[in-house]
Scaffold this active site. Structure first.
Site, PDB file in Angstrom:
ATOM      1  N   SER A 175       0.818  -1.225   0.000  1.00  0.00           N
ATOM      2  CA  SER A 175       0.000   0.000   0.000  1.00  0.00           C
ATOM      3  C   SER A 175       0.849   1.272   0.000  1.00  0.00           C
ATOM      4  CB  SER A 175      -0.944  -0.004   1.206  1.00  0.00           C
ATOM      5  OG  SER A 175      -0.207  -0.206   2.393  1.00  0.00           O
ATOM      6  N   ASN A 205      -2.226  -2.646  12.958  1.00  0.00           N
ATOM      7  CA  ASN A 205      -3.686  -2.470  12.950  1.00  0.00           C
ATOM      8  C   ASN A 205      -4.118  -1.219  13.719  1.00  0.00           C
ATOM      9  OD1 ASN A 205      -3.482  -4.857  11.651  1.00  0.00           O
ATOM     10  ND2 ASN A 205      -4.477  -6.109  13.234  1.00  0.00           N
ATOM     11  N   THR A 231     -39.568  27.079 -10.158  1.00  0.00           N
ATOM     12  CA  THR A 231     -39.950  25.774  -9.623  1.00  0.00           C
ATOM     13  C   THR A 231     -40.344  24.952 -10.849  1.00  0.00           C
ATOM     14  OG1 THR A 231     -42.290  26.295  -9.303  1.00  0.00           O
ATOM     15  CG2 THR A 231     -40.833  26.802  -7.460  1.00  0.00           C
ATOM     16  N   HIS A 232     -40.028  23.695 -10.834  1.00  0.00           N
ATOM     17  CA  HIS A 232     -40.238  22.839 -12.018  1.00  0.00           C
ATOM     18  C   HIS A 232     -39.542  23.420 -13.247  1.00  0.00           C
ATOM     19  CE1 HIS A 232     -43.531  20.961  -9.651  1.00  0.00           C
ATOM     20  NE2 HIS A 232     -43.753  22.207  -9.290  1.00  0.00           N
ATOM     21  N   ASN A 238     -16.450  27.536 -23.339  1.00  0.00           N
ATOM     22  CA  ASN A 238     -17.163  26.509 -22.582  1.00  0.00           C
ATOM     23  C   ASN A 238     -16.845  26.585 -21.089  1.00  0.00           C
ATOM     24  OD1 ASN A 238     -18.106  25.507 -25.062  1.00  0.00           O
ATOM     25  ND2 ASN A 238     -16.281  24.226 -25.292  1.00  0.00           N
ATOM     26  N   GLU A 294     -18.502  22.089 -15.629  1.00  0.00           N
ATOM     27  CA  GLU A 294     -18.825  20.728 -16.063  1.00  0.00           C
ATOM     28  C   GLU A 294     -18.013  19.695 -15.276  1.00  0.00           C
ATOM     29  OE1 GLU A 294     -18.558  20.685 -20.372  1.00  0.00           O
ATOM     30  OE2 GLU A 294     -19.768  22.489 -20.445  1.00  0.00           O
ATOM     31  N   TYR A 340      -9.633  -6.555  12.472  1.00  0.00           N
ATOM     32  CA  TYR A 340      -8.922  -6.097  11.282  1.00  0.00           C
ATOM     33  C   TYR A 340      -8.918  -7.168  10.196  1.00  0.00           C
ATOM     34  CZ  TYR A 340      -5.523  -4.457   7.961  1.00  0.00           C
ATOM     35  OH  TYR A 340      -4.946  -4.053   6.789  1.00  0.00           O
ATOM     36  N   GLN A 344      -7.527  -2.106   4.006  1.00  0.00           N
ATOM     37  CA  GLN A 344      -6.526  -1.333   3.257  1.00  0.00           C
ATOM     38  C   GLN A 344      -7.183  -0.637   2.045  1.00  0.00           C
ATOM     39  OE1 GLN A 344      -2.365  -2.735   2.926  1.00  0.00           O
ATOM     40  NE2 GLN A 344      -2.781  -2.926   0.753  1.00  0.00           N
TER      41      GLN A 344
HETATM   42  N1  ARG Z   1      -1.342  -1.414   5.151  1.00  0.00           N
HETATM   43  C1  ARG Z   1      -2.275  -1.922   6.088  1.00  0.00           C
HETATM   44  C2  ARG Z   1      -3.644  -1.238   5.896  1.00  0.00           C
HETATM   45  O1  ARG Z   1      -3.663  -0.258   5.249  1.00  0.00           O
HETATM   46  C3  ARG Z   1      -1.779  -1.670   7.466  1.00  0.00           C
HETATM   47  C4  ARG Z   1      -2.288  -2.644   8.462  1.00  0.00           C
HETATM   48  C5  ARG Z   1      -1.739  -4.002   8.129  1.00  0.00           C
HETATM   49  N2  ARG Z   1      -2.035  -4.949   9.155  1.00  0.00           N
HETATM   50  C6  ARG Z   1      -1.862  -6.244   8.935  1.00  0.00           C
HETATM   51  N3  ARG Z   1      -2.136  -7.022   9.918  1.00  0.00           N
HETATM   52  N4  ARG Z   1      -1.455  -6.736   7.796  1.00  0.00           N
HETATM   53  O2  ARG Z   1      -4.650  -1.650   6.370  1.00  0.00           O
END
Ligand code: ARG
Length: 467
Positions: A22, A110, A155-156, A285, A290, A317, A322
């Site tokens: 991530s 977590n 209105t409408h 435009n 938009e 968790y 993630q």
């Molecule tokens: N990158 C993880 C998330 O965004 C962090 C927590 C990961 N925890 C785990 N037990 N793998 O949720």
């Protein structure tokens, strides 16, 4: 080194390894992660896990990581880091050696991700609230500058009654105040510290949770470690609040587009926020409008994605969580970029008050006032409505307005019509008789403007207290 490699006999499939990371997106949480880690380090010192020197060195290391990240984008271009938590640990160990590994004592990613996200959402609430205030301020300027200029209210999508331009702009200001209020509410409910919750059951070290919460500016601590590590309500509430904001902006954008078309010509698109056509040389435009209209679709999509991702998720968790990050980041960044553009557009737009005035004075929009005239002469409203309806029909047939009908023609319909009718249905009087709080009578609008100004001042003061 991975944060969890001990029990593994084989390396991960490289494609999977890359795919489950991530860091590409949670690098946005680096500042929050450093702050939360510093608070955890102080609690570790109190619990006797870090010596005074180790604490010093950890804090200094964390600070340096922040500085390096601010100095060079390359620093966070790390192809090994699994997530922001791993990145910080890795860099800390590189900077201060093995003492860096002690930082993870008594905690879990977590609780870390829960804490980082709460800090991120809180900062988002503050930044977006301020941007909404700036936007309200410009809407208020424009409303004040409009003075007593009238326009049709629809209105409408049919001409309904004349209103002041200021009254119309105040309608948007009300929406923005509610958006701000929702963010304040979300901030208040979400401002709790999950640190000390660890993986799911709470830390195994005697960490001073109150100290950590206080250091991070949280109002208090979360009450249950299972909930704290799996709860993303604060993300959902925040993004839902943003989707309402985006929805309001999309309604605003749609009206502005409509009113900028030649058919209305109530306003002139500001060149600085418009684009041309590669084919038709005459065109200008309203792209800002938009795109604003379309962004709402994507932010509502973010809110929907969050709901569906967390729906049916068992405690506590799960890695599914993630996936709640990217919609949060997208919605936040959209609002942060959009609001100053809307504010800039609004301060640059030119209203065509003459066109609006003309439109306000025609289309039998004084018919409701005409019925009120008869009501004030003692005619029951239902009858008055019917009689004025007949007068409108006659005006249609003669292609004129109600006030162009001769008194005899009106008296043929109802003998309560008198000479004073003609003054009663003049535009200024029609506006003036909507004299209730929240109505469009100029005295009421003046009051509403000053109330909105005062309200803006006090909400701005409140948010400075947070800063
Ligand atoms: N990158 C993880 C998330 O965004 C962090 C927590 C990961 N925890 C785990 N037990 N793998 O949720």
């Amino acid at each position: 080194m991975k944060m969890w490699s001990g029990r593994f006999r084989r390396p991960l499939d490289p494609a999977f390894e890359k795919w489950q990371r991530s860091f590409d997106f949670d690098c946005r949480l680096l500042e929050c992660e450093l702050e939360a880690s510093a608070a955890h380090a102080r609690a570790l010192r109190q619990a006797g896990v870090l010596s005074a020197e180790e604490l010093e060195s950890v804090l200094h290391g964390l600070e340096q990581i922040g500085e390096h990240a601010a100095d060079s984008a390359e620093f966070i271009d790390d192809s090994e880091a699994e997530d922001v938590h791993h990145f910080v640990e890795k860099q800390l160990v590189a900077l201060i050696g093995d003492a860096g590994f002690k930082l993870h004592s008594g905690r879990s990613r977590n609780e870390q991700i829960a804490a980082d996200l709460r800090l991120y959402v809180r900062a988002g609430c503050d930044e977006i609230s301020e941007a909404i205030s700036n936007c309200i301020s410009v809407f208020l300027d424009r409303a004040e500058q409009a003075g007593q200029a009238p326009m049709p209210a629809y209105t409408h999508m049919q001409r309904a009654e004349p209103v002041l331009v200021a009254h119309w702009l105040l309608a948007y200001i009300e929406m923005f105040f509610r958006d701000r209020d929702r963010l304040a509410d979300c901030r208040r409910r979400g401002n709790l510290c999950p640190l000390g919750s660890a993986a799911v059951a709470g830390s195994t070290l005697p960490l001073n949770r109150e100290l950590m919460a206080g250091e991070l500016g949280f109002d208090s601590q979360t009450a249950n470690s299972i909930d704290a590590t799996s709860d993303r309500d604060f993300v959902l509430e925040f993004v839902n609040a943003l989707s309402l904001l985006a929805l309001h902006l999309s309604r605003w954008a749609e009206e502005m587009l409509l009113f900028s078309s030649q058919e209305y010509s109530f306003l002139q698109l500001p060149e600085a926020y418009s684009t041309g056509s590669s084919a038709m040389p005459q065109k200008m435009n309203g792209d800002l409008l938009e795109l604003t209209r379309a962004k709402a679709g994507r932010v509502i999509g973010d809110a929907t994605a969050l709901m569906i991702t967390t729906k049916g998720l068992p405690l506590a968790y799960n890695k599914d969580l993630q996936e709640t990050q990217e919609p949060l980041f997208h919605a936040t960044e959209t609002a942060v970029l959009l609001l100053p553009l809307v504010t800039g557009w609004m301060s640059a737009v030119e209203f065509n008050f003459e066109r609006m005035q003309k439109a306000a004075a025609t289309g039998h929009m004084n018919a409701f006032a005409a019925a009120t005239y008869l009501t004030r002469k003692g005619v029951p409203f239902r009858i008055a409505h019917e009689q004025v309806g007949k007068a409108v029909r006659l005006a249609f047939d003669n292609q004129c307005e109600l006030q162009d009908l001769a008194l005899e023609q009106l008296r043929d319909i109802d003998n309560h019509f008198n000479q004073d009718f003609y003054d009663f249905v003049k535009l200024e009087n029609v506006l003036a008789i909507h004299d209730v709080s929240g109505g469009t009578a100029p005295v009421q609008v003046r009051e509403a403007l000053s109330t909105a100004r005062k309200k803006l001042g006090s909400v701005q003061e409140e948010s400075h207290a947070h800063a």
